[in-house]
Design a protein around this motif. Structure first.
Motif, PDB file in Angstrom:
ATOM      1  N   CYS A   1      -9.600 -49.287  -8.352  1.00 60.60           N
ATOM      2  CA  CYS A   1      -8.301 -48.909  -7.811  1.00 60.60           C
ATOM      3  C   CYS A   1      -7.218 -49.510  -8.705  1.00 60.60           C
ATOM      4  O   CYS A   1      -6.365 -48.796  -9.227  1.00 60.60           O
ATOM      5  CB  CYS A   1      -8.200 -49.444  -6.377  1.00 60.60           C
ATOM      6  SG  CYS A   1      -6.643 -49.067  -5.590  1.00 60.60           S
TER       7      CYS A   1
ATOM      8  N   ARG B   1     -10.171 -44.639 -14.786  1.00 63.08           N
ATOM      9  CA  ARG B   1      -8.946 -44.785 -13.998  1.00 63.08           C
ATOM     10  C   ARG B   1      -8.702 -46.267 -13.726  1.00 63.08           C
ATOM     11  O   ARG B   1      -9.632 -47.085 -13.756  1.00 63.08           O
ATOM     12  CB  ARG B   1      -9.011 -44.030 -12.681  1.00 63.08           C
ATOM     13  CG  ARG B   1     -10.101 -44.461 -11.719  1.00 63.08           C
ATOM     14  CD  ARG B   1      -9.677 -44.310 -10.251  1.00 63.08           C
ATOM     15  NE  ARG B   1      -8.658 -45.285  -9.879  1.00 63.08           N
ATOM     16  CZ  ARG B   1      -7.649 -45.040  -9.051  1.00 63.08           C
ATOM     17  NH1 ARG B   1      -7.539 -43.873  -8.464  1.00 63.08           N
ATOM     18  NH2 ARG B   1      -6.765 -45.992  -8.779  1.00 63.08           N
TER      19      ARG B   1
ATOM     20  N   LYS C   1       0.840 -50.530  -8.831  1.00 64.73           N
ATOM     21  CA  LYS C   1       0.210 -50.097  -7.583  1.00 64.73           C
ATOM     22  C   LYS C   1       1.219 -49.844  -6.471  1.00 64.73           C
ATOM     23  O   LYS C   1       2.018 -50.726  -6.147  1.00 64.73           O
ATOM     24  CB  LYS C   1      -0.780 -51.176  -7.102  1.00 64.73           C
ATOM     25  CG  LYS C   1      -2.004 -51.372  -7.963  1.00 64.73           C
ATOM     26  CD  LYS C   1      -2.805 -50.096  -8.214  1.00 64.73           C
ATOM     27  CE  LYS C   1      -3.332 -49.435  -6.968  1.00 64.73           C
ATOM     28  NZ  LYS C   1      -3.994 -48.143  -7.265  1.00 64.73           N
TER      29      LYS C   1
ATOM     30  N   HIS D   1     -10.013 -42.098  -1.674  1.00 67.91           N
ATOM     31  CA  HIS D   1      -8.846 -42.291  -0.804  1.00 67.91           C
ATOM     32  C   HIS D   1      -8.908 -41.380   0.420  1.00 67.91           C
ATOM     33  O   HIS D   1      -8.303 -41.673   1.436  1.00 67.91           O
ATOM     34  CB  HIS D   1      -7.544 -42.078  -1.582  1.00 67.91           C
ATOM     35  CG  HIS D   1      -7.292 -43.172  -2.582  1.00 67.91           C
ATOM     36  ND1 HIS D   1      -7.749 -43.095  -3.872  1.00 67.91           N
ATOM     37  CD2 HIS D   1      -6.700 -44.376  -2.460  1.00 67.91           C
ATOM     38  CE1 HIS D   1      -7.425 -44.215  -4.510  1.00 67.91           C
ATOM     39  NE2 HIS D   1      -6.785 -45.008  -3.678  1.00 67.91           N
TER      40      HIS D   1
ATOM     41  N   GLU E   1     -13.335 -44.172  -7.064  1.00 70.17           N
ATOM     42  CA  GLU E   1     -13.103 -45.605  -7.301  1.00 70.17           C
ATOM     43  C   GLU E   1     -14.427 -46.354  -7.432  1.00 70.17           C
ATOM     44  O   GLU E   1     -15.326 -46.218  -6.589  1.00 70.17           O
ATOM     45  CB  GLU E   1     -12.221 -46.190  -6.200  1.00 70.17           C
ATOM     46  CG  GLU E   1     -10.777 -45.735  -6.388  1.00 70.17           C
ATOM     47  CD  GLU E   1      -9.764 -46.376  -5.475  1.00 70.17           C
ATOM     48  OE1 GLU E   1      -8.573 -46.319  -5.803  1.00 70.17           O
ATOM     49  OE2 GLU E   1     -10.142 -46.923  -4.418  1.00 70.17           O
TER      50      GLU E   1
ATOM     51  N   ASP F   1      -8.525 -51.676  -2.047  1.00 64.35           N
ATOM     52  CA  ASP F   1      -9.461 -50.571  -1.779  1.00 64.35           C
ATOM     53  C   ASP F   1     -10.936 -50.887  -2.019  1.00 64.35           C
ATOM     54  O   ASP F   1     -11.718 -49.974  -2.357  1.00 64.35           O
ATOM     55  CB  ASP F   1      -9.037 -49.318  -2.571  1.00 64.35           C
ATOM     56  CG  ASP F   1      -7.751 -48.706  -2.000  1.00 64.35           C
ATOM     57  OD1 ASP F   1      -7.325 -49.133  -0.898  1.00 64.35           O
ATOM     58  OD2 ASP F   1      -7.168 -47.824  -2.654  1.00 64.35           O
TER      59      ASP F   1
ATOM     60  N   GLN G   1     -13.741 -48.755  -0.054  1.00 61.93           N
ATOM     61  CA  GLN G   1     -14.035 -47.375  -0.476  1.00 61.93           C
ATOM     62  C   GLN G   1     -14.609 -47.314  -1.897  1.00 61.93           C
ATOM     63  O   GLN G   1     -14.873 -46.224  -2.408  1.00 61.93           O
ATOM     64  CB  GLN G   1     -12.783 -46.503  -0.376  1.00 61.93           C
ATOM     65  CG  GLN G   1     -11.688 -46.845  -1.387  1.00 61.93           C
ATOM     66  CD  GLN G   1     -10.354 -46.227  -1.028  1.00 61.93           C
ATOM     67  OE1 GLN G   1     -10.015 -46.078   0.130  1.00 61.93           O
ATOM     68  NE2 GLN G   1      -9.583 -45.844  -2.040  1.00 61.93           N
TER      69      GLN G   1
HETATM   70 MN    MN Z   1      -7.008 -47.055  -4.466  1.00 65.00          MN
END
Ligand code: MN
Ligand code: PEP
Length: 337
Positions: A102, A126, A131, A272, A298, A309, A312
């Motif tokens: 993330c 990524r 953020k 997400h 992610e 995050d 996830q």
């Molecule tokens: Mn994220």
């Protein structure tokens, strides 16, 4: 509206048509298709001038675009837009996966995770350096330091870098390090920011606002395209509904709907959308089966320690297994991964 030229139209004729449109104070967007070149004409009263343009000898016909979004519409361009980045295509037959943490949390973790991602055949890394956090007290990203680590990871792995731009004031800095600029869900209707990324020469991932309709997403894409940048990748990342079992609700039908309405590539961010790592796999498989051009997932080396995050995020070995799984789904729908 679209100005369709006769197949016999010469270079001089073409230039005359362009000049005529520009003299009328209208914006010209040229689209070179497989069979012929068409000219998109956009402007508040473009349609008022359709008769005078239709009378030009090299013009075959004028086709009005009835949708409120023009340049990104399927009416404007029948062929899918394929974005080519150093020979890697987004929107073509091959499904592209963008993976990484993330947020860029540090140099070692990023280089580590980038190496494991690269081994799976993934082409894009990524990681957020800026953020958009709900709380001002949460980790806000490493800023330019994070961008430097992304650039270093690109150098050592060959992965291309996707990172978010939140503020038009950072555009030059972010463009210096990134291969693809990401506009996040919270900024989908930050029109100033959209216009800025409309002027750059890099692809833009535009994420759907979590409370935005597909029409609003396409209108936001139009903001970018209207400034000249047609390298836009749409991203469905889940919308807010009454359901609380998941962080958001993935609108899977957005994929075929967007394919019908627009020529732009559409990717899915399952992470997400669901907010839980164990749901990322099934939802990713569904996205590919439904026709998505790519995924943004992610991945974190130790999700329990992630600064954002973690719940996830997939561990690298789970991501590797998922990639193998997804390859089978891609093949089943006539695509590669
Ligand atoms: Mn994220
Ligand atoms: C992200 O991808 O880093 C992100 C913040 O996603 P979204 O804008 O969709 O919440």
């Amino acid at each position: 509206m679209i100005v369709v030229l006769k197949p016999t139209c010469t270079e001089d004729d073409f230039n005359r048509v362009i000049k005529k449109i520009e003299d009328l104070g209208l914006a010209v967007h040229i689209s070179k298709g497989k069979e012929r070149t068409i000219i998109g004409v956009v402007g508040e009263d473009a349609i008022l001038h359709s008769q005078s343009l239709e009378s030009l000898p090299s013009v075959e016909k004028i086709v009005p675009i009835l949708k409120p979004y023009k340049l990104v519409s399927r009416e404007f361009k029948k062929d899918n837009t394929i974005i080519n980045l150093n020979g890697v295509e987004i929107g073509g037959n091959r499904i592209q996966v963008i993976a990484g943490p993330c947020a860029v949390e540090g140099r070692e973790m990023l280089l580590d995770v980038a190496q494991s991602i690269e081994k799976t055949g993934t082409k894009f890394l990524r990681g957020g350096a800026f953020k958009p956090r709900t709380s001002p007290y949460s980790f806000q990203g490493l800023g330019e330091e994070g961008l430097r680590y992304l650039a270093e990871a690109r150098k050592s792995t060959g992965l291309m870098v996707v990172t978010e731009l939140m503020d038009p004031r950072d555009i030059d800095m972010v463009c210096e390090y990134a291969d693809i600029i990401q506009i996040g869900t919270r900024n989908m209707q930050n029109f100033r920011l959209l216009k800025e990324v409309g002027t750059i020469k890099k692809p833009v991932i535009l994420k759907r606002g979590f409370s935005s309709t597909i029409l609003e997403l396409l209108m936001s894409a139009e903001y970018i395209a209207s400034q000249g940048n047609k390298q836009i990748i749409l991203c469905e990342r889940g919308i807010r509904t009454f359901e609380t079992s998941t962080r958001n609700t993935l609108d899977i039908s957005a994929i075929p709907i967007i394919k019908e309405l627009s020529h732009l590539p559409i990717i899915i961010d399952p992470s997400h959308a669901v907010g839980k790592w164990n749901l990322v796999g099934p939802v990713s498989r569904a996205a590919i089966a439904a026709g998505a051009d790519g995924l943004m997932i992610e991945v974190h080396p130790s999700p329990q320690d992630a600064l954002s995050d973690g719940p996830q995020s997939l561990k690298p070995d789970r991501f590797k297994n998922l990639m193998n799984d997804l390859r089978n789904i891609a093949n089943a729908v006539g695509r590669s991964l």
